[in-house]
Design a protein around this motif. Structure first.
Motif, PDB file in Angstrom:
ATOM      1  N   ASN A  84     -11.651  -1.254  -1.073  1.00  0.00           N
ATOM      2  CA  ASN A  84     -12.202   0.100  -0.981  1.00  0.00           C
ATOM      3  C   ASN A  84     -13.701   0.118  -1.257  1.00  0.00           C
ATOM      4  OD1 ASN A  84      -9.737   1.834  -0.474  1.00  0.00           O
ATOM      5  ND2 ASN A  84      -9.081   0.706  -2.295  1.00  0.00           N
ATOM      6  N   GLY A 144       0.791  -1.223   0.000  1.00  0.00           N
ATOM      7  CA  GLY A 144       0.000   0.000   0.000  1.00  0.00           C
ATOM      8  C   GLY A 144       0.822   1.271   0.000  1.00  0.00           C
ATOM      9  N   TYR A 148      -4.189   3.343  -8.183  1.00  0.00           N
ATOM     10  CA  TYR A 148      -4.943   2.224  -8.743  1.00  0.00           C
ATOM     11  C   TYR A 148      -6.121   2.739  -9.566  1.00  0.00           C
ATOM     12  CZ  TYR A 148      -7.109  -2.425  -8.816  1.00  0.00           C
ATOM     13  OH  TYR A 148      -7.644  -3.625  -9.206  1.00  0.00           O
ATOM     14  N   SER A 196      -3.433  -1.531  -0.858  1.00  0.00           N
ATOM     15  CA  SER A 196      -4.076  -0.559  -1.741  1.00  0.00           C
ATOM     16  C   SER A 196      -5.582  -0.742  -1.794  1.00  0.00           C
ATOM     17  CB  SER A 196      -3.490  -0.678  -3.155  1.00  0.00           C
ATOM     18  OG  SER A 196      -2.111  -0.408  -3.150  1.00  0.00           O
ATOM     19  N   GLY A 197      -6.054  -1.994  -1.658  1.00  0.00           N
ATOM     20  CA  GLY A 197      -7.478  -2.270  -1.760  1.00  0.00           C
ATOM     21  C   GLY A 197      -8.098  -2.809  -0.490  1.00  0.00           C
ATOM     22  N   PHE A 231      -4.587   3.539  -3.359  1.00  0.00           N
ATOM     23  CA  PHE A 231      -5.869   3.508  -4.067  1.00  0.00           C
ATOM     24  C   PHE A 231      -5.941   4.529  -5.196  1.00  0.00           C
ATOM     25  CE2 PHE A 231     -10.236   5.296  -4.337  1.00  0.00           C
ATOM     26  CZ  PHE A 231     -10.817   4.229  -4.986  1.00  0.00           C
TER      27      PHE A 231
END
Length: 288
Positions: free
Chosen positions: A194, A12, A153, A87-88, A150
């Motif tokens: 997310n 992340g 992404y 990240s997610g 995020f």
């Protein structure tokens, strides 16, 4: 019961920095902390935890770190927990873990162990959402990026919306068909991360994988499709078919897939199976 935190310092956008001080502040269980130094090491450290009789392994990272830990814990007594630092963080959020790191650490003091399903693609495990098509394309490109998080992404998704649908032949109990699809997701849990829910009704304890087929659609509908994913309503779209099955086989010219967000290449056919009640999970008691 002793907890082992396995921290991926590269996941992340760095929310896990100084997390050891927060663990010391909030955790009431006996624990120790290990850091990964390279890809795949979380699996090795999780295997060691099983051998040592550690009760709970907490993956501190994203869905890729969760997948690495889960590979070693499936069909073992050691339970898996998650602190969402990727990240997610789709799997963590599906379980009901809080987005705030301090609050998610505090949740661990009241979590309970439940047993859930996992899945396999050509005998390789996954626990959250995997797939072929656009999501695999994005996973492959994102893995090559230096910048995580995020926002980066999302920028990549918007840049790649020119992606064209592919042809897949699928076979499952009760039928077979050839489809032209933007993607086919293999959803054990509900979301990519997310709160982007590709299969809002997915249940990790029902003994079934939700195969989400996003059929070809006009490009002008892209904003509506993305909106419905974020709002948890994509399963109601006319451009979505969901097949619930214990096993499904995909024949395609495509070799690129993703497993819990991490890209892989496999030759056709892909055989996707559920593995019922195979993974102990340390999760908030309020999440059913």
């Amino acid at each position: 019961m002793k907890i082992r935190f396995i921290i991926n310092p590269f996941a992340g956008n760095g929310k896990q920095r100084n997390i050891d001080s927060l663990i010391k502040k909030y955790i009431k269980h006996p624990y120790d902390i290990l850091y990964t130094k390279k890809s795949g090491e979380a699996t090795i450290l999780s295997k060691q935890a099983v051998q040592e009789g550690i009760g709970i392994v907490i993956a501190v990272g994203g869905d890729g770190t969760v997948n690495e830990c889960a590979k070693a814990l499936i069909d073992n007594n050691t339970a898996l927990g998650v602190i969402p630092c990727g990240s997610g963080n789709g799997f963590a959020y599906h379980l009901g873990m809080h987005k705030n790191i301090s609050r998610s650490i505090q949740q661990l003091n009241t979590c309970q162990i439940r047993t859930i399903d996992s899945g396999t693609v050509n005998n390789i495990p996954f626990v959250n959402v995997s797939g072929i098509g656009f999501d695999a394309h994005i996973a492959s490109l994102f893995a090559k990026k230096d910048k995580r998080g995020f926002i980066n992404y999302l920028k990549l998704i918007l840049k790649e919306l020119k992606y064209k649908s592919k042809t897949y032949t699928i076979k499952y109990e009760g039928g077979s068909r050839t489809v032209k699809a933007y993607l086919i997701a293999f959803a054990n849990a509900s979301q990519y991360g997310n709160n982007a829910m590709i299969s809002p009704l997915a249940n990790t304890e029902d003994g079934l994988i939700d195969f989400v087929i996003m059929k070809e659609f006009p490009k002008w509908k892209i904003p509506l499709i993305l909106f419905n994913i974020i709002k948890g309503r994509i399963h109601l779209s006319n451009h979505i078919d969901i097949i619930q099955a214990r096993e499904l086989t995909i024949h395609s010219k495509e070799e690129l897939i993703h497993l819990d967000g991490e890209p892989h290449c496999y030759n056709s056919p892909l055989n996707i199976k559920i593995k019922e009640q195979s993974l102990n999970i340390f999760m908030p008691d309020e999440k059913k």
